[in-house]
Design an enzyme around this catalytic site. Structure first.
Site, PDB file in Angstrom:
ATOM      1  N   GLY A  50     -11.622 -13.476   3.180  1.00 45.16           N
ATOM      2  CA  GLY A  50     -11.160 -12.358   2.375  1.00 45.16           C
ATOM      3  C   GLY A  50     -11.327 -12.611   0.897  1.00 45.16           C
ATOM      4  CB  ALA A  54      -4.178 -12.802  -1.344  1.00 40.77           C
ATOM      5  CB  SER A 294      -0.120   5.980  -8.323  1.00 39.67           C
ATOM      6  OG  SER A 294       0.795   5.066  -8.885  1.00 39.67           O
ATOM      7  NE  ARG A 340       5.680   2.235  -2.773  1.00 37.76           N
ATOM      8  CZ  ARG A 340       4.593   1.509  -2.936  1.00 37.76           C
ATOM      9  NH1 ARG A 340       4.134   0.771  -1.948  1.00 37.76           N
ATOM     10  NH2 ARG A 340       3.947   1.527  -4.086  1.00 37.76           N
ATOM     11  CG  HIS A 411       0.809   2.204   1.196  1.00 33.63           C
ATOM     12  ND1 HIS A 411      -0.479   2.406   0.743  1.00 33.63           N
ATOM     13  CD2 HIS A 411       1.424   1.469   0.241  1.00 33.63           C
ATOM     14  CE1 HIS A 411      -0.633   1.819  -0.441  1.00 33.63           C
ATOM     15  NE2 HIS A 411       0.501   1.228  -0.751  1.00 33.63           N
TER      16      HIS A 411
END
Length: 646
Positions: A50, A54, A294, A340, A411
């Site tokens: 990846g 990160a 956003s 959220r 999400h």
């Protein structure tokens, strides 16, 4: 009884977390960790899967430190990692606004926002490191927004009452990823990082119980290859695409993590899925993904629906006294900036009452009229212009003139492979960073904390734990030919099997059906009855997949259908584990609302007595039950209370 679906295993303990005052633990761990001297680092190979925030930051930092890094991504460029899609910002406890923020307050907000299902040690470390991340990124040239006097600007995000979110308009993830990408490519140019784009990890090479390499498929030629190393780092992102419709990139998948899980890596809290409240509503069967707006928009946008159900007038025709600004009404202390999970549940509730707006009544308004009147259109454009433009391109509606329509969508995933304080899984030599691990967010991630965790893990945390592992591990012999050939054979066998079925259904049709089951029964609201229904449907769907899927083309070529088929096969197994995890956890927690566990006001009701633990699942072997290992959570500094944002 839910225990008919799993077996109970021994408790799991994080043996690497230091004791003592929480504010000293990270400093203590860094000092106690053994070091690898520079000459020896050059002899060590590290595989990184990846290249998002990160992975990119990890590869750049390990390369800079002197290790030989072999790095993979399935995109055509590291710049196409899904981190680039993050819009709103990155948290850091700099307290530039002098509004009462501190490392301790960020720690407190994150533990509370995660509904007391995260580790205090990890979260405090994250809050500490947050301040270093901003300095690192500014030094890389990341163009954060600035105030008139030249200082870095901040805005607010949900779940907090301070302004601690640093941002670059609505392109924060993109700018941060480009910073990490530049640092990574510098190491590629220096010869410290060997980068392989368009390669997908399909299995883990194990030897003597340790992770020693990976098997990958060249996505252009179809060639199966193997690479060995002294340790493996997974930075492969989350698994939100198990729901088919999500805000994730279409290629995002769970395969790297799931193949490691099948070798014994525990999968922790798989049912912890974040539902984001600010997504453009679903518009029809033609869609294969959803688009996020956003969370930063909730700084200035006001969320509302008509007070009466069935009111189909244009929003501008509905007078103020006939509008319900329901977040401001129900949660006056936080208003539109509740976390959220709270905002998502509230939106679902008003739509379920018949007061939703837009096609099918599956939407609420996010209105900027007050902000434009108060600040002026130019100021609003400077803050959110690219987001407004994106919304108009997708919907054909101008949000400067009419309110946006939004609705919750899948999400981010808080679950992931279990790791200890050093970010090492229970498989020695296998480290997991960013969204691929479970460690910091509990049952609900606060907005603007994903970028913070990804960069903290890659730039600052991983090098300490990885170095300690390498310094303490002796006898890392050459990987045997048998270990490599066994892993390659597993990959070739699955590829051949997928290509040989030659059924009548497309891969996408199975993926879409799985996603519908997951959203319907394991989405925002779950029930015992619904989860049991899902446990009947998913195994039947998986059985049909292996009997009736049609994968066209060959293995020795560019074959997108083959790529998707392998990923969907893993999603079909993961989906069942997610449902089992959700079924066994009979509490409501974070964004995971159990119909049977709510208070008199309809709010989520947590059960700390029975569920204050991390659920770490061990692969049962396909036909046997998964094994549940519990890691007890202890709270010394932020004591669990009923969350209130009123």
């Amino acid at each position: 009884m839910t225990d008919t679906f799993y077996e109970a295993g021994d408790p799991v303990v994080d043996t690497q977390a230091p004791a003592g005052p929480v504010e000293n633990r990270w400093t203590t761990r860094k000092f106690e960790a053994k070091l690898v001297n520079p000459a020896n680092k050059r002899k060590k190979k590290i595989i990184v899967i990846g290249t998002g925030l990160a992975g990119g930051s990890a590869g750049a930092t390990l390369g800079e430190a002197g290790y030989h890094v072999i790095q993979f991504c399935f995109q055509d460029s590291p710049r196409r990692a899904h981190s680039i899609a993050a819009q709103g910002g990155i948290n850091a406890a700099k307290n530039y606004r002098n509004d009462g923020d501190s490392v301790h307050r960020l720690f407190y907000d994150t533990v509370k926002g995660g509904d007391f299902r995260s580790r205090e040690s990890n979260v405090h470390r994250l809050a500490e490191i947050s301040t270093q991340i901003i300095d690192q990124c500014v030094a890389q040239g990341v163009p954060f927004a600035r105030e008139y006097g030249g200082l870095l600007d901040n805005r607010s995000f949900g779940g907090t009452q301070v302004s601690r979110t640093f941002y670059a308009r609505g392109q924060t993830g993109q700018q941060l990823l480009l910073g990490a990408y530049q640092a990574l490519m510098r190491q590629v140019d220096a010869g410290n990082v060997e980068l392989h784009a368009r390669h997908e990890m399909l299995d883990l090479i194990m030897q003597d119980g340790r992770a020693r390499g990976v098997v990958v498929r060249d996505l252009i030629t179809g060639e199966i290859k193997n690479y060995t190393a002294d340790a493996v780092v997974l930075a492969s992102g989350g698994y939100g695409n198990v729901f088919f419709l999500s805000t994730n990139a279409m290629g995002s998948n769970v395969t790297a993590s799931w193949r490691a899980h099948k070798h014994g890596a525990y999968f922790a809290n798989p049912c912890y899925t974040q539902i984001h409240p600010t997504c453009i509503p679903y518009s029809g069967e033609h869609q294969s993904k959803l688009t996020l707006m956003s969370e930063s928009l909730r700084n200035d946008g006001r969320v509302w629906v008509p007070k009466k159900g069935g009111d189909d007038r244009a929003p501008g025709a509905i007078p103020e006294d006939e509008r319900d600004y329901y977040l401001e009404r129900i949660y006056p202390s936080f208003g539109n900036l509740v976390p959220r999970d709270i905002a998502s549940r509230a939106a679902k509730n008003v739509c379920d009452e018949g007061r939703g707006v837009g096609p099918g009544g599956q939407g609420v308004y996010l209105d900027f009229a007050d902000a434009i009147a108060r600040l002026g259109r130019k100021t609003v454009e400077a803050k959110y212009g690219n987001l407004f433009e994106m919304y108009e391109r997708i919907t054909g509606e101008n949000p400067y003139e009419v309110p946006m329509r939004i609705y919750p969508a899948v999400h981010y995933t808080m679950g992931g492979l279990w790791v200890d304080y050093d970010l090492q899984s229970n498989i020695p030599g296998l480290f997991v960073v960013g969204e691929a691990n479970f460690s910091d967010h509990g049952a609900n991630r606060l907005g603007a904390s994903a970028l913070m965790q990804g960069l903290a893990d890659g730039y600052f945390v991983l090098p300490t734990g990885l170095g300690d592992y390498l310094a303490r591990t002796t006898g890392l012999d050459e990987v045997s030919e048998a270990s490599v050939s066994d892993a390659e054979e597993r990959v070739r066998s699955q590829v051949d099997k997928l290509l040989s079925i030659n059924g009548t259904r497309t891969v996408d049709s199975f993926h879409r059906e799985l996603g519908h089951i997951m959203w319907e029964y394991c989405g925002m609201e779950r029930s015992d009855e619904g989860l049991r229904k899902a446990l009947e449907l998913i195994p039947a769907l998986r059985k049909e997949f292996w009997e009736n899927v049609k994968v066209t083309g060959k293995g020795e070529e560019l074959n997108k259908e083959l790529e998707k088929a392998g990923r969907v096969a893993d999603f079909l197994e993961l989906g069942e584990l997610m449902v089992i995890d959700a079924l066994h956890r009979t509490e409501s927690c974070g964004g995971h609302f159990r119909a049977e566990s709510q208070d008199e006001d309809g709010e989520a009701k947590r059960d700390d007595e029975h569920f204050s633990y991390v659920a770490a699942w061990e692969w049962g072997g396909g036909e046997t039950k998964p094994v549940l290992h519990k890691e007890a959570l202890e709270f010394e500094y932020v004591h669990p209370t009923q969350r209130s944002y009123k």
